[in-house]
Design a protein around this motif. Sequence first.
Motif, PDB file in Angstrom:
ATOM      1  N   GLU A   1      -5.435 -54.713  -7.476  1.00 29.13           N
ATOM      2  CA  GLU A   1      -6.406 -54.352  -6.459  1.00 29.13           C
ATOM      3  C   GLU A   1      -7.506 -53.548  -7.126  1.00 29.13           C
ATOM      4  O   GLU A   1      -7.461 -53.306  -8.338  1.00 29.13           O
ATOM      5  CB  GLU A   1      -5.753 -53.556  -5.323  1.00 29.13           C
ATOM      6  CG  GLU A   1      -5.010 -52.310  -5.778  1.00 29.13           C
ATOM      7  CD  GLU A   1      -4.240 -51.662  -4.653  1.00 29.13           C
ATOM      8  OE1 GLU A   1      -4.662 -50.576  -4.225  1.00 29.13           O
ATOM      9  OE2 GLU A   1      -3.240 -52.247  -4.205  1.00 29.13           O
ATOM     10  N   GLU A   2      -8.488 -53.116  -6.361  1.00 32.56           N
ATOM     11  CA  GLU A   2      -9.606 -52.386  -6.948  1.00 32.56           C
ATOM     12  C   GLU A   2      -9.116 -51.106  -7.621  1.00 32.56           C
ATOM     13  O   GLU A   2      -8.383 -50.311  -7.035  1.00 32.56           O
ATOM     14  CB  GLU A   2     -10.631 -52.044  -5.865  1.00 32.56           C
ATOM     15  CG  GLU A   2     -11.913 -51.439  -6.401  1.00 32.56           C
ATOM     16  CD  GLU A   2     -12.932 -51.205  -5.305  1.00 32.56           C
ATOM     17  OE1 GLU A   2     -14.007 -50.690  -5.621  1.00 32.56           O
ATOM     18  OE2 GLU A   2     -12.640 -51.540  -4.136  1.00 32.56           O
TER      19      GLU A   2
ATOM     20  N   ALA B   1      -4.609 -62.920  -9.071  1.00 31.64           N
ATOM     21  CA  ALA B   1      -5.277 -61.691  -9.516  1.00 31.64           C
ATOM     22  C   ALA B   1      -5.861 -61.889 -10.915  1.00 31.64           C
ATOM     23  O   ALA B   1      -5.255 -62.559 -11.763  1.00 31.64           O
ATOM     24  CB  ALA B   1      -4.279 -60.536  -9.530  1.00 31.64           C
TER      25      ALA B   1
ATOM     26  N   ASN C   1       0.263 -62.201   0.243  1.00 30.52           N
ATOM     27  CA  ASN C   1       0.759 -61.338  -0.829  1.00 30.52           C
ATOM     28  C   ASN C   1       1.067 -62.140  -2.085  1.00 30.52           C
ATOM     29  O   ASN C   1       0.761 -61.710  -3.210  1.00 30.52           O
ATOM     30  CB  ASN C   1       2.023 -60.594  -0.374  1.00 30.52           C
ATOM     31  CG  ASN C   1       1.721 -59.538   0.676  1.00 30.52           C
ATOM     32  OD1 ASN C   1       0.604 -59.043   0.772  1.00 30.52           O
ATOM     33  ND2 ASN C   1       2.718 -59.195   1.474  1.00 30.52           N
TER      34      ASN C   1
ATOM     35  N   GLN D   1      -5.162 -57.083 -12.623  1.00 32.49           N
ATOM     36  CA  GLN D   1      -5.813 -56.196 -11.658  1.00 32.49           C
ATOM     37  C   GLN D   1      -5.303 -56.551 -10.269  1.00 32.49           C
ATOM     38  O   GLN D   1      -5.762 -57.503  -9.644  1.00 32.49           O
ATOM     39  CB  GLN D   1      -7.336 -56.336 -11.722  1.00 32.49           C
ATOM     40  CG  GLN D   1      -8.043 -55.391 -10.751  1.00 32.49           C
ATOM     41  CD  GLN D   1      -9.530 -55.271 -11.031  1.00 32.49           C
ATOM     42  OE1 GLN D   1      -9.932 -54.858 -12.100  1.00 32.49           O
ATOM     43  NE2 GLN D   1     -10.339 -55.645 -10.055  1.00 32.49           N
TER      44      GLN D   1
ATOM     45  N   GLU E   1      -2.268 -63.249  -3.715  1.00 30.06           N
ATOM     46  CA  GLU E   1      -2.988 -62.133  -4.336  1.00 30.06           C
ATOM     47  C   GLU E   1      -2.391 -61.784  -5.694  1.00 30.06           C
ATOM     48  O   GLU E   1      -3.120 -61.441  -6.632  1.00 30.06           O
ATOM     49  CB  GLU E   1      -2.964 -60.916  -3.416  1.00 30.06           C
ATOM     50  CG  GLU E   1      -3.924 -61.035  -2.238  1.00 30.06           C
ATOM     51  CD  GLU E   1      -3.894 -59.823  -1.334  1.00 30.06           C
ATOM     52  OE1 GLU E   1      -2.953 -58.995  -1.474  1.00 30.06           O
ATOM     53  OE2 GLU E   1      -4.791 -59.697  -0.487  1.00 30.06           O
TER      54      GLU E   1
END
Length: 323
Positions: free
Chosen positions: A198-199, A145, A138, A196, A141
């Motif tokens: 996540e998608e 990102a 986590n 960003q 990420e």
Amino acid sequence: MQSLLVRRFFIVLSRRVTVKDIIKQFHLEIICSKHALNHTVTVTDLYRPGLELAGFFNHYPVERLQLLGRTELAFMQSLPSAMKEERFKRICQPELPCICVTRGLPVPEELIQAAQENNVPLLRTSMPTTRFASKLTNYLEKRLAPTTTIHGVLVDVHGVGVLILGDSGIGKSETALELVKRGHLLIADDAVEITQLEEDMLEGSAPELIRYLLEIRGLGIINIMTLFGAGAVRDKKKISLVIRLESWQEKRQYDRLGLDEERMKIVDTELPLLTVPVRPGRNLAVIIEVAAMNYRLKVMGYDAAKQFVQKLSETIEEADDIE
């Protein structure tokens, strides 16, 4: 405020995480190779080298941070000393960011020696392997990102993150001030840092230097939180809608029904884009409020423009049938 910032428009920033950052975040114990803590972690995936410890190195991902838990170390204890030494040497490639032993387990001497020879940071945590892997993933990420900084204003209008763009001096900050007065929240003015997560999910925030600040020409820099209270600002917000302000052009045909849906790509995510012409007498704050409410209606399944066109078509068909 421009003198305080180096503005970057649609430039994706390369982010990096060092082993030192991870040690500081999770309070890890350094076993060896303290001089190599500037190794960088470039991917969010972690790896537990079970097959490699068994001797299979055909697809060994040396770019990942390696985790050794109770299972891996128990298996290594069952091997002869010479084999342990050979396997740990092959595990400790110079390209590795680092190796972390979990559960506070004793670290084999063969592993310490191999890590020192190849300048691989060897760390230890008291957390269980699965829990540490989840927390570390986590963290990576968020830190790794894709990120970009855009010149604009980000506000929270009726729960919708609205990114306001436009040329310098078009009135973005003044519109944001009016929206704050009407009870909405300011996230960022002048420069919006967009990540960003996540998608198809973008999150905007303000750089630390200008957080809660708003620049009004002729007035200067004001602190929104000081003037309007903590309820007038927030640190970050998911971006759902982009509104571009531009000077009114007489010869341009602007969308009057709302059927033409423009999209704007930021990082790898496309967002709905509305172009609002600016000229004296137009209340931009009210227009943006209505745009945010209309966006929420569309998300809930009601599109006024499509409903109008449908009713218009039905009326025309009925008239044709009468004739």
